[in-house]
Design an enzyme around this catalytic site. Structure first.
Site, PDB file in Angstrom:
ATOM      1  N   SER A 200     -57.411 -96.102  52.952  1.00 41.53           N
ATOM      2  CA  SER A 200     -56.373 -95.438  53.734  1.00 41.53           C
ATOM      3  C   SER A 200     -56.721 -95.445  55.222  1.00 41.53           C
ATOM      4  O   SER A 200     -56.803 -96.509  55.829  1.00 41.53           O
ATOM      5  CB  SER A 200     -56.154 -94.024  53.193  1.00 41.53           C
ATOM      6  OG  SER A 200     -55.009 -93.430  53.741  1.00 41.53           O
ATOM      7  N   ASP A 294     -46.974 -95.977  46.878  1.00 43.29           N
ATOM      8  CA  ASP A 294     -47.642 -95.616  48.121  1.00 43.29           C
ATOM      9  C   ASP A 294     -46.737 -95.943  49.300  1.00 43.29           C
ATOM     10  O   ASP A 294     -46.227 -97.061  49.407  1.00 43.29           O
ATOM     11  CB  ASP A 294     -48.957 -96.396  48.231  1.00 43.29           C
ATOM     12  CG  ASP A 294     -49.783 -96.047  49.455  1.00 43.29           C
ATOM     13  OD1 ASP A 294     -49.389 -95.130  50.210  1.00 43.29           O
ATOM     14  OD2 ASP A 294     -50.834 -96.686  49.646  1.00 43.29           O
ATOM     15  N   HIS A 324     -51.235 -93.863  45.990  1.00 42.07           N
ATOM     16  CA  HIS A 324     -52.199 -93.753  47.081  1.00 42.07           C
ATOM     17  C   HIS A 324     -53.257 -92.717  46.708  1.00 42.07           C
ATOM     18  O   HIS A 324     -52.963 -91.687  46.127  1.00 42.07           O
ATOM     19  CB  HIS A 324     -51.474 -93.315  48.352  1.00 42.07           C
ATOM     20  CG  HIS A 324     -52.328 -93.327  49.568  1.00 42.07           C
ATOM     21  ND1 HIS A 324     -52.404 -94.409  50.409  1.00 42.07           N
ATOM     22  CD2 HIS A 324     -53.168 -92.389  50.090  1.00 42.07           C
ATOM     23  CE1 HIS A 324     -53.233 -94.144  51.397  1.00 42.07           C
ATOM     24  NE2 HIS A 324     -53.714 -92.922  51.221  1.00 42.07           N
TER      25      HIS A 324
END
Length: 354
Positions: A200, A294, A324
């Site tokens: 991320s 996501d 995610h």
């Protein structure tokens, strides 16, 4: 049916133990429980384990993880990750360090699955929207990466936003990579075999660090980008499709944008925060992994395509049933754990071909 009601009560009481109980249930039971708990989002292909977990969070009034009160968000994220932890993966050597960098003394954690062996090293930058997260929230992810990629991992506790600017954050992360390079003999690292990785926000940092250092002697040999954020400027189809009802929300993205680029007056297409707009030619080979459910999915896939078009050796994989953040769920969800283990092994194979 009584078992379903028992599971529902359990889910509403405690998260860590109840999540493991749900994970052991067959998928049809998980789907029925998710419906009973009121998960109404149209994500049928999302693993039903997450449908249950998210339904409970929504019932408790929780969604997303980066809020306007960023200090409270940090504590809540750490508390949640701590609640999920139990029986950490055994690694032969785990040491907490303090790296004496020019930007300041920086905490780090070193994982070595076999201290008697000369092994490559991965410098790891944790996720958390540049605002939350740290060594402890990603401890298990790093343990699994070290074990199944058979590498040393150096996890960096870089300074967070909004107290620190993108320039300060990236400077620290670049210096940490250089520090690892300069201490290869001390850590018995296979010569010049240092890669970078992150999930991320950490994937964003890894991509930026790869660009910033590509002409330096300590440039990484490879990069592992795990559902990376690479474009603050644009909104893709996946953003609108998945901005509600999942782990990472559109509101999270708004708060991160306010705390990271906006607070420090950085243009949204500046490559220091949006590596999609950077110069991609000559970068280290990249292994890019996205999660299907996501908001960042489309930009991660686009980045992998742009890397390929720029002549960078690139491997792209999409995890079809995961959201995610799934590498943080490995202690409570066997499917997430297996996906992360497979990624670690696959990345090492990719790296070995270079």
């Amino acid at each position: 049916m009584s078992k379903l009601f028992d599971l529902q009560k359990l889910m509403l009481k405690t998260q860590g133990h109840s999540a493991k109980a749900i994970d052991r249930a067959p998928k049809p039971v998980q789907r029925r429980l998710a419906r009973m708990l009121g998960y109404h989002y149209p994500f049928a292909a999302l693993h039903p384990f997450y449908q249950c977990i998210l339904a409970v969070q929504h019932k408790q009034g929780h969604s997303g993880f980066v809020k306007a009160d960023y200090r409270k968000s940090r504590k809540l994220f750490l508390d949640q990750m701590t609640a999920f932890q139990s029986n950490p993966t055994k690694i032969a050597q785990v040491k907490d360090l303090h790296l004496p960098l020019d930007s300041g003394m920086t905490p780090a954690r070193h994982y070595h699955p076999n201290p008697k062996q000369t092994l490559p090293m991965i410098v790891f930058y944790h996720g958390g929207g540049f605002v939350v997260g740290g060594l402890n929230t990603h401890d298990e992810a790093c343990r699994l990466l070290a074990k199944h990629a058979n590498v040393q991992v150096l996890s960096i506790d870089y300074p967070l936003a909004p107290e620190h600017s993108p320039q300060q954050l990236i400077k620290c992360c670049v210096e940490a990579l250089q520090w690892a390079f300069e201490h290869q003999k001390e850590f018995n690292i296979a010569p010049n075999r240092i890669a970078i990785a992150g999930d991320s926000a950490g994937g964003n940092i890894s991509a930026v660090v790869a660009q910033v250092t590509k002409d330096q002697p300590f440039a990484p040999q490879s990069q592992l980008l795990i559902y990376p954020a690479v474009d603050f400027k644009s909104r893709y189809s996946s953003f609108y499709k998945y901005k509600d009802g999942l782990v990472l929300t559109g509101e999270d993205i708004d708060h991160v944008t306010a705390f990271y680029p906006d607070r420090h007056e950085v243009e949204l297409d500046d490559p220091i925060i949006s590596p999609l707009f950077g110069k991609l030619e000559g970068l280290a080979p990249a292994y890019v992994m996205t999660a299907e459910f996501d908001v960042l999915h489309d930009e991660g896939e686009l980045y992998s395509q742009k890397l390929k078009h720029a002549g960078v050796k690139t491997h792209f994989v999409n995890i079809a049933d995961q959201p995610h953040g799934f590498i943080n769920m490995t202690t409570i969800h066997q499917s997430a754990k297996q996906h992360w283990i497979n990624t670690a092994k696959s990345f090492r194979q990719f790296w070995n071909t270079l």
